[in-house]
Design an enzyme around this catalytic site. Structure first.
Site, PDB file in Angstrom:
ATOM      1  N   LEU A 273       0.859  -1.173   0.000  1.00 34.40           N
ATOM      2  CA  LEU A 273       0.000   0.000   0.000  1.00 34.40           C
ATOM      3  C   LEU A 273       0.902   1.231   0.000  1.00 34.40           C
ATOM      4  O   LEU A 273       1.991   1.202   0.570  1.00 34.40           O
ATOM      5  CB  LEU A 273      -0.894   0.034   1.255  1.00 34.40           C
ATOM      6  N   ASP A 274       0.428   2.297  -0.637  1.00 33.02           N
ATOM      7  CA  ASP A 274       1.186   3.542  -0.612  1.00 33.02           C
ATOM      8  C   ASP A 274       1.369   4.004   0.825  1.00 33.02           C
ATOM      9  O   ASP A 274       0.565   3.691   1.708  1.00 33.02           O
ATOM     10  CB  ASP A 274       0.458   4.636  -1.390  1.00 33.02           C
ATOM     11  N   ARG A 275       2.400   4.788   1.047  1.00 33.64           N
ATOM     12  CA  ARG A 275       2.685   5.291   2.396  1.00 33.64           C
ATOM     13  C   ARG A 275       1.460   5.969   3.021  1.00 33.64           C
ATOM     14  O   ARG A 275       1.146   5.756   4.194  1.00 33.64           O
ATOM     15  CB  ARG A 275       3.846   6.281   2.330  1.00 33.64           C
TER      16      ARG A 275
ATOM     17  N   ARG B 127      -4.955   6.169  -7.690  1.00 29.48           N
ATOM     18  CA  ARG B 127      -4.669   7.600  -7.746  1.00 29.48           C
ATOM     19  C   ARG B 127      -4.429   8.062  -9.175  1.00 29.48           C
ATOM     20  O   ARG B 127      -4.911   9.118  -9.593  1.00 29.48           O
ATOM     21  CB  ARG B 127      -3.459   7.900  -6.864  1.00 29.48           C
TER      22      ARG B 127
END
Length: 330
Positions: free
Chosen positions: A149-151, A249
């Site tokens: 997962l993205d930060r 995104r």
């Protein structure tokens, strides 16, 4: 706390792949082929090739080689080296754990694995502290990591504790047999209640920190469904068909409705609405306080027992508080 180890240490593990006549006429580059067959990252495959651990018909080769029918590809996977990562007592909610895998909730702001600029304080460091072992498939810096997962994204993640489980989960992920669902808030109003974006994603040509929709990118599919419409944003249920970097995104940004409070793909986007809508958007963005993207659903078949596993995660604060405010003001 013992470091993660493989299920068989000491000698190289040798894997043989034979390109048969019935396979696709153009199976693609060697590094991509091996990444798919061995469920390893292309970065690790490239290193194995550079180290001379991959041969085609008994000869060393290059990562851009195009395999042909009849080729015998042999890979010598080195034995696991105990990790040099340090376990860290970082709070972590573990939703499920057995001897093969775990399901954890990653908070927003926590980097998944060590990288330049983030040598510690990552999810991996936390996993080393909280779990007795992790699989070695991800290499020294990514033990146990099946997907990322993205930060700034929060939510559910699968973690492998044994190599066999890791390989099986990675293969299931590639076959799109693992369900991953998100909640996202997107700026503006969409013209469809349900839609799918099937657009390839690759590295941005000028900004290496970002990804972009590109014709030469890797296939990427995302399914969207609008749940709620507010003054200047919508709440979306998102389901992944593939799992590219920054996929949700990038796809939403490509249609002009980026994720709320996205610092990379839409900084200051809310200021573009103007008037009452702009004031509402700025207030909503402040209340969210972070990227409005949360991995809320995860379901898969257990790689060993065959049991159906399913987990859901509620929106964390302040995202939930922002939703309640949006409802009350729309």
């Amino acid at each position: 706390m013992s470091p993660p180890g493989s299920d068989a240490e000491g000698a190289d593990e040798r894997r043989l792949i034979v390109i048969g006549e019935r396979e696709d006429a153009a199976p693609g580059r060697l590094d991509r082929l091996l990444a798919d067959h061995l469920t390893l990252s292309r970065t690790r495959i490239a290193q194995l090739i550079a180290d001379g651990r991959v041969t085609v018909n008994g000869e060393a080769t290059r990562k851009g080689y195009l395999p042909r029918s009849g080729d015998r590809i042999e890979v010598a996977l080195p034995p696991t080296v105990p990790t040099r990562l340090v376990p860290e007592d970082i709070p972590l909610r573990i939703r499920y754990e057995d001897e093969h895998l775990a399901v954890v909730e990653k908070p927003a702001g926590l980097v998944v694995h060590p990288a330049p600029g983030h040598p510690g304080g990552t999810l991996v460091n936390a996993l080393l502290f909280h779990l007795e072992r992790l699989s070695s498939i991800g290499g020294d810096s990514r033990p146990g990591i099946v997907h990322r997962l993205d930060r700034d994204t929060s939510g559910l993640m699968l973690v492998a504790k044994r190599d066999e489980a890791h390989r099986a989960l990675s293969a299931a992920l590639q076959r799109r047999e693992i369900e991953r669902g998100y909640l996202a808030a997107a700026w503006g109003h969409l013209d469809r209640e349900r839609f799918t974006l099937d657009q390839p994603i690759g590295r941005h040509p000028r900004d290496r920190k970002r990804m972009a929709v590109r014709e030469d990118g890797r296939p990427a599919t995302t399914h969207f469904r609008s749940l709620e419409r507010w003054n200047a944003a919508e709440l979306l249920a998102v389901r992944l068909g593939t799992g590219r970097t920054h996929q949700v995104r990038v796809h939403l940004r490509s249609i002009g409705h980026p994720v709320v409070a996205d610092p990379l793909y839409a900084p200051g986007w809310e200021r573009g609405f103007g008037g009452a809508g702009g004031r509402w958007a700025e207030a909503f963005g402040r209340r969210a306080g972070r990227l409005f993207l949360h991995a809320r659903h995860l379901a898969c078949e257990h790689p060993v027992t065959g049991e159906q596993l399913s987990f859901s995660s509620p929106l964390p604060a302040p995202l939930l508080e922002a939703v309640e405010w949006a409802r009350s003001t729309s």
